[in-house]
Design a protein around this motif. Structure first.
Motif, PDB file in Angstrom:
ATOM      1  N   GLY A 184      58.299  -1.285 -25.902  1.00 19.84           N
ATOM      2  CA  GLY A 184      56.752  -0.710 -26.445  1.00 19.84           C
ATOM      3  C   GLY A 184      56.524   0.502 -26.052  1.00 19.84           C
ATOM      4  N   ASN A 185      55.216   0.909 -26.206  1.00 20.14           N
ATOM      5  CA  ASN A 185      54.737   2.239 -25.875  1.00 20.14           C
ATOM      6  C   ASN A 185      54.658   2.512 -24.680  1.00 20.14           C
ATOM      7  OD1 ASN A 185      53.195   4.519 -26.169  1.00 20.14           O
ATOM      8  ND2 ASN A 185      51.460   3.896 -27.355  1.00 20.14           N
ATOM      9  N   HIS A 186      55.407   3.467 -23.990  1.00 16.18           N
ATOM     10  CA  HIS A 186      55.283   4.021 -22.781  1.00 16.18           C
ATOM     11  C   HIS A 186      54.005   4.371 -22.251  1.00 16.18           C
ATOM     12  CE1 HIS A 186      57.437   5.319 -19.131  1.00 16.18           C
ATOM     13  NE2 HIS A 186      56.720   6.441 -18.990  1.00 16.18           N
ATOM     14  N   ASN A 187      53.283   4.968 -23.090  1.00 19.87           N
ATOM     15  CA  ASN A 187      52.074   5.397 -22.663  1.00 19.87           C
ATOM     16  C   ASN A 187      50.724   4.465 -22.924  1.00 19.87           C
ATOM     17  OD1 ASN A 187      52.900   8.017 -21.785  1.00 19.87           O
ATOM     18  ND2 ASN A 187      53.259   8.547 -24.094  1.00 19.87           N
ATOM     19  N   GLY A 188      51.034   3.320 -23.544  1.00 20.25           N
ATOM     20  CA  GLY A 188      49.993   2.391 -23.905  1.00 20.25           C
ATOM     21  C   GLY A 188      49.526   1.483 -22.629  1.00 20.25           C
ATOM     22  N   PRO A 189      48.502   0.554 -23.044  1.00 19.59           N
ATOM     23  CA  PRO A 189      48.039  -0.404 -21.988  1.00 19.59           C
ATOM     24  C   PRO A 189      48.995  -1.164 -21.752  1.00 19.59           C
ATOM     25  CG  PRO A 189      46.468  -0.090 -23.724  1.00 19.59           C
ATOM     26  CD  PRO A 189      47.921   0.541 -24.551  1.00 19.59           C
ATOM     27  N   THR A 191      54.121  -3.633 -30.305  1.00 20.82           N
ATOM     28  CA  THR A 191      54.745  -2.757 -29.434  1.00 20.82           C
ATOM     29  C   THR A 191      54.620  -1.148 -29.618  1.00 20.82           C
ATOM     30  OG1 THR A 191      56.767  -2.909 -30.721  1.00 20.82           O
ATOM     31  CG2 THR A 191      56.596  -4.488 -28.732  1.00 20.82           C
ATOM     32  N   LYS A 192      53.705  -0.901 -30.626  1.00 24.73           N
ATOM     33  CA  LYS A 192      53.558   0.546 -30.933  1.00 24.73           C
ATOM     34  C   LYS A 192      52.087   0.799 -30.076  1.00 24.73           C
ATOM     35  CE  LYS A 192      55.384   0.854 -35.633  1.00 24.73           C
ATOM     36  NZ  LYS A 192      55.025   0.999 -37.498  1.00 24.73           N
ATOM     37  N   ILE A 226      46.881  -2.674 -15.036  1.00 29.98           N
ATOM     38  CA  ILE A 226      47.480  -3.686 -15.936  1.00 29.98           C
ATOM     39  C   ILE A 226      46.597  -4.333 -16.899  1.00 29.98           C
ATOM     40  CG2 ILE A 226      48.631  -5.971 -16.181  1.00 29.98           C
ATOM     41  CD1 ILE A 226      49.855  -5.475 -13.178  1.00 29.98           C
ATOM     42  N   HIS A 227      46.544  -4.103 -18.048  1.00 27.90           N
ATOM     43  CA  HIS A 227      45.615  -4.467 -19.007  1.00 27.90           C
ATOM     44  C   HIS A 227      45.535  -6.258 -19.290  1.00 27.90           C
ATOM     45  CE1 HIS A 227      43.036  -4.889 -22.631  1.00 27.90           C
ATOM     46  NE2 HIS A 227      43.985  -5.715 -23.272  1.00 27.90           N
ATOM     47  N   LEU A 228      46.866  -6.772 -19.087  1.00 28.37           N
ATOM     48  CA  LEU A 228      47.017  -8.098 -19.171  1.00 28.37           C
ATOM     49  C   LEU A 228      48.388  -8.532 -18.457  1.00 28.37           C
ATOM     50  CD1 LEU A 228      46.618 -11.104 -20.549  1.00 28.37           C
ATOM     51  CD2 LEU A 228      47.983 -10.607 -22.160  1.00 28.37           C
ATOM     52  N   MET A 229      48.125  -9.619 -17.710  1.00 32.37           N
ATOM     53  CA  MET A 229      49.236 -10.080 -16.813  1.00 32.37           C
ATOM     54  C   MET A 229      49.302 -11.662 -17.201  1.00 32.37           C
ATOM     55  SD  MET A 229      50.218 -10.522 -12.548  1.00 32.37           S
ATOM     56  CE  MET A 229      50.570  -8.784 -12.580  1.00 32.37           C
ATOM     57  N   ILE A 230      50.440 -12.181 -17.365  1.00 32.51           N
ATOM     58  CA  ILE A 230      50.608 -13.454 -18.018  1.00 32.51           C
ATOM     59  C   ILE A 230      51.671 -14.174 -17.459  1.00 32.51           C
ATOM     60  CG2 ILE A 230      51.615 -12.796 -20.235  1.00 32.51           C
ATOM     61  CD1 ILE A 230      50.370 -15.358 -21.531  1.00 32.51           C
ATOM     62  N   GLY A 231      51.698 -15.356 -16.987  1.00 32.80           N
ATOM     63  CA  GLY A 231      52.930 -16.246 -16.327  1.00 32.80           C
ATOM     64  C   GLY A 231      52.613 -17.790 -16.318  1.00 32.80           C
ATOM     65  N   GLY A 232      53.691 -18.281 -16.386  1.00 28.59           N
ATOM     66  CA  GLY A 232      53.863 -19.770 -16.537  1.00 28.59           C
ATOM     67  C   GLY A 232      54.519 -20.264 -15.155  1.00 28.59           C
ATOM     68  N   PRO A 291      46.483 -16.952 -30.549  1.00 24.36           N
ATOM     69  CA  PRO A 291      45.017 -16.962 -30.957  1.00 24.36           C
ATOM     70  C   PRO A 291      43.844 -17.057 -30.025  1.00 24.36           C
ATOM     71  CG  PRO A 291      46.238 -18.281 -32.485  1.00 24.36           C
ATOM     72  CD  PRO A 291      47.042 -17.809 -31.370  1.00 24.36           C
ATOM     73  N   GLN A 292      44.371 -17.488 -28.916  1.00 26.03           N
ATOM     74  CA  GLN A 292      43.489 -17.745 -27.725  1.00 26.03           C
ATOM     75  C   GLN A 292      43.340 -16.321 -27.014  1.00 26.03           C
ATOM     76  OE1 GLN A 292      42.767 -20.953 -27.713  1.00 26.03           O
ATOM     77  NE2 GLN A 292      43.948 -21.463 -29.223  1.00 26.03           N
ATOM     78  N   ILE A 293      44.343 -15.489 -26.951  1.00 20.38           N
ATOM     79  CA  ILE A 293      44.289 -14.167 -26.378  1.00 20.38           C
ATOM     80  C   ILE A 293      44.041 -13.141 -27.357  1.00 20.38           C
ATOM     81  CG2 ILE A 293      45.557 -15.357 -24.356  1.00 20.38           C
ATOM     82  CD1 ILE A 293      47.944 -13.578 -25.260  1.00 20.38           C
ATOM     83  N   GLN A 294      44.175 -13.432 -28.565  1.00 20.41           N
ATOM     84  CA  GLN A 294      44.267 -12.034 -29.629  1.00 20.41           C
ATOM     85  C   GLN A 294      42.965 -10.912 -29.280  1.00 20.41           C
ATOM     86  OE1 GLN A 294      44.468 -14.056 -33.626  1.00 20.41           O
ATOM     87  NE2 GLN A 294      45.880 -12.244 -34.340  1.00 20.41           N
ATOM     88  N   SER A 295      41.926 -11.740 -28.767  1.00 18.80           N
ATOM     89  CA  SER A 295      40.938 -10.451 -28.622  1.00 18.80           C
ATOM     90  C   SER A 295      41.148  -9.536 -27.539  1.00 18.80           C
ATOM     91  CB  SER A 295      39.467 -11.319 -28.156  1.00 18.80           C
ATOM     92  OG  SER A 295      39.832 -11.999 -27.077  1.00 18.80           O
ATOM     93  N   ILE A 296      42.004 -10.156 -26.480  1.00 16.26           N
ATOM     94  CA  ILE A 296      42.793  -9.264 -25.583  1.00 16.26           C
ATOM     95  C   ILE A 296      43.568  -8.165 -25.844  1.00 16.26           C
ATOM     96  CG2 ILE A 296      43.862  -9.300 -23.010  1.00 16.26           C
ATOM     97  CD1 ILE A 296      42.567 -12.108 -22.911  1.00 16.26           C
ATOM     98  N   VAL A 297      44.854  -8.729 -26.809  1.00 18.86           N
ATOM     99  CA  VAL A 297      45.866  -7.910 -26.994  1.00 18.86           C
ATOM    100  C   VAL A 297      45.490  -7.189 -28.439  1.00 18.86           C
ATOM    101  CG1 VAL A 297      47.482  -8.979 -25.685  1.00 18.86           C
ATOM    102  CG2 VAL A 297      46.910 -10.019 -27.958  1.00 18.86           C
TER     103      VAL A 297
END
Length: 361
Positions: free
Chosen positions: A48-53, A88-89, A147-153, A354-360
Motif C-alpha cells: 500500500g501507500n508508504h505514507n498512509g495511515p 491500498t492507495k 498505528i491506525h488499526l491493529m488486528i489479529g486472531g 462491514p463491522q470495521i468499515q468506519s475505521i478503514v
C-alpha cells in the motif's frame, strides 16, 4: 539503535519468505523473563501507500509476515481476503513475524553470533511483552508514530491486546479475534499435551535433532492442536462429504500433521507454545485489571461461538472488565464450523469488513 535493512531472497537457517524485508537491530534485546540476545532480527512485509495511515496485521503463531501476495512472492497470504478489501492507495499495511517463529524474526533457529551456531534451546523465554517491544522497535525503525488499526486472531489477537495495553498511545483502533486477555488452564492443557508429544519423540534429542528429518512428535502436536481449532461438526462433515477413502478423518489429520512437521521447526514450536502460556494482561503489573484499564484504543472483540480452544466466555469477561474503563469497546459473535480458525475464512472476512468499515474508510 543501529539498524541494517535488506530484502530477503533466502536466509540460511530460517524459512524466511521470499520478498519479505529484514531488519537487524544491532543492540541488545532484553527479554522480560531474563536473557539477552546481542541483536534482534525482524522480518516484515508491507503493502500500500508508504505514507498512509498504518494498518498492522498481527499473524497467529503458525503464520509468517506474508499476509498478502505480492510481485515478489505470489503465494497467497494468510489474510489475503482481508487485505484485498483495504484501500491500498490510502493505507500502509504492515505485518511482522513474531519473535520465535521460523520465518525470519529472531528465534531458536537464528544463528547466535557468539557461538556461530543456532540458539536452539538456549533461546530466551518469550512473552507477549517481548513481542510488543519488538513491534515498537520496528515502528521506530520505519518512522511510524502511531498505528491506525491493529488486528489479529488467536495468538495475534492476544498480541494485539498486549500491544494496546503496553503502548496505549501508539494505536488508535484494535480488533481482537478468537482470543483472550489471560490464558486459562484448559488451553494450557492442550499446549502441554502438544509439547509432551515433541519432547517425548526420541528424535528430538533435547533440541539437537536432525533438521532434515520431520519429527513425528511435531506431527502429533499439530494434530492435537487442529482438533481444538475446528468444531465437532467440521470433523464429522469430512466423513459425510465424500466416499473417497483418501478423505477420511485419519488421512485428513495425517496430512495436516505431516505438512506442519515438514514446514515448521520443533524448537520454534516449543518456544511459541510456552509464550502462549504467559498471556496475561497483568504480567509486569500489579494486577490483570491494571493491564485491562491501560487499553485506550477503540476496541472490537469478536468471539467465535463455536470456539473449542478459547471459549467465547473469555472475551465476554474481558469485555465486562474493559467496559467501565473504555467506553469504546464492543463485543460481537460469529458462528462457524471452523471454530477457532474462523478468521482465516472468506465468509468471516466478508462479515467482518462491514463491522470495521468506519475505521478503514
Amino acid at each position: 539503535m543501529k539498524i541494517v535493512r535488506g530484502l530477503s531472497k533466502k536466509m540460511p537457517n530460517a524459512h524466511h519468505p521470499i520478498g519479505s524485508n529484514l531488519i537487524k537491530i544491532q543492540n541488545q534485546f532484553q527479554f522480560f523473563k531474563g536473557g539477552v540476545i546481542p541483536n534482534l532480527h525482524i522480518s516484515w512485509e508491507e503493502w500500500g501507500n508508504h505514507n498512509g495511515p498504518v494498518v498492522w496485521l498481527y499473524p497467529p503463531n503458525s503464520q509468517s509476515a506474508h499476509a498478502k501476495s505480492s510481485l515478489e512472492n505470489q503465494k497467497l497470504g494468510w489474510f489475503e481476503d482481508f487485505v484485498d478489501k483495504i484501500d491500498t492507495k490510502k493505507y500502509r499495511i504492515i505485518s511482522m513475524a513474531p519473535i520465535g517463529s521460523p520465518y525470519g524474526t529472531s528465534s531458536p533457529i537464528t544463528i547466535n553470533p557468539d557461538t556461530m551456531q543456532p540458539y536452539k534451546t538456549s533461546f530466551p523465554e518469550i512473552t507477549f511483552i517481548d513481542q510488543a517491544n519488538a513491534q515498537k522497535m520496528l515502528m521506530d525503525s520505519l518512522d511510524i508514530d502511531k498505528i491506525h488499526l491493529m488486528i489479529g486472531g488467536s495468538s495475534g489477537g492476544m498480541g494485539t491486546l498486549q500491544f494496546a495495553s503496553q503502548f496505549p498511545d501508539l494505536v488508535s483502533n484494535i480488533v481482537a479475534l478468537c482470543c483472550t486477555g489471560k490464558t486459562t488452564n484448559y488451553t494450557k492443557g492442550y499446549r502441554i499435551a502438544q509439547r509432551q508429544a515433541v519432547l517425548s519423540d526420541c528424535l528430538y534429542k533435547d533440541g539437537n535433532y536432525d533438521t532434515d528429518i520431520p519429527l513425528n512428535g511435531l506431527k502429533v502436536a499439530r494434530i492435537i492442536g487442529h482438533l481444538s481449532f475446528r468444531t465437532r461438526d467440521f470433523f464429522n462433515h469430512i466423513e459425510k462429504r465424500t466416499e473417497d477413502e483418501s478423505q477420511n478423518i485419519e488421512n485428513y489429520l495425517n496430512h495436516i500433521g505431516d505438512k506442519f512437521a515438514r514446514d515448521w521447526d520443533p524448537n520454534c514450536f516449543l518456544a511459541l507454545s510456552r509464550c502462549l502460556d504467559t498471556m496475561d494482561l497483568g504480567l509486569g503489573r500489579n494486577s490483570y485489571i491494571d493491564g485491562v484499564k491501560a487499553i485506550k484504543a477503540k476496541t472490537l472483540l469478536i468471539a467465535s461461538k463455536d470456539d473449542i480452544l478459547t471459549n467465547p466466555q473469555e472475551l465476554e469477561m474481558l469485555y465486562q472488565d474493559m467496559k467501565p474503563h473504555n467506553p469504546n469497546v464492543s463485543l460481537k459473535y460469529y458462528s462457524s464450523i471452523y471454530g477457532h480458525d474462523v478468521f482465516f475464512t472468506k465468509p468471516f472476512i466478508d462479515w467482518l469488513y462491514p463491522q470495521i468499515q468506519s475505521i478503514v474508510n
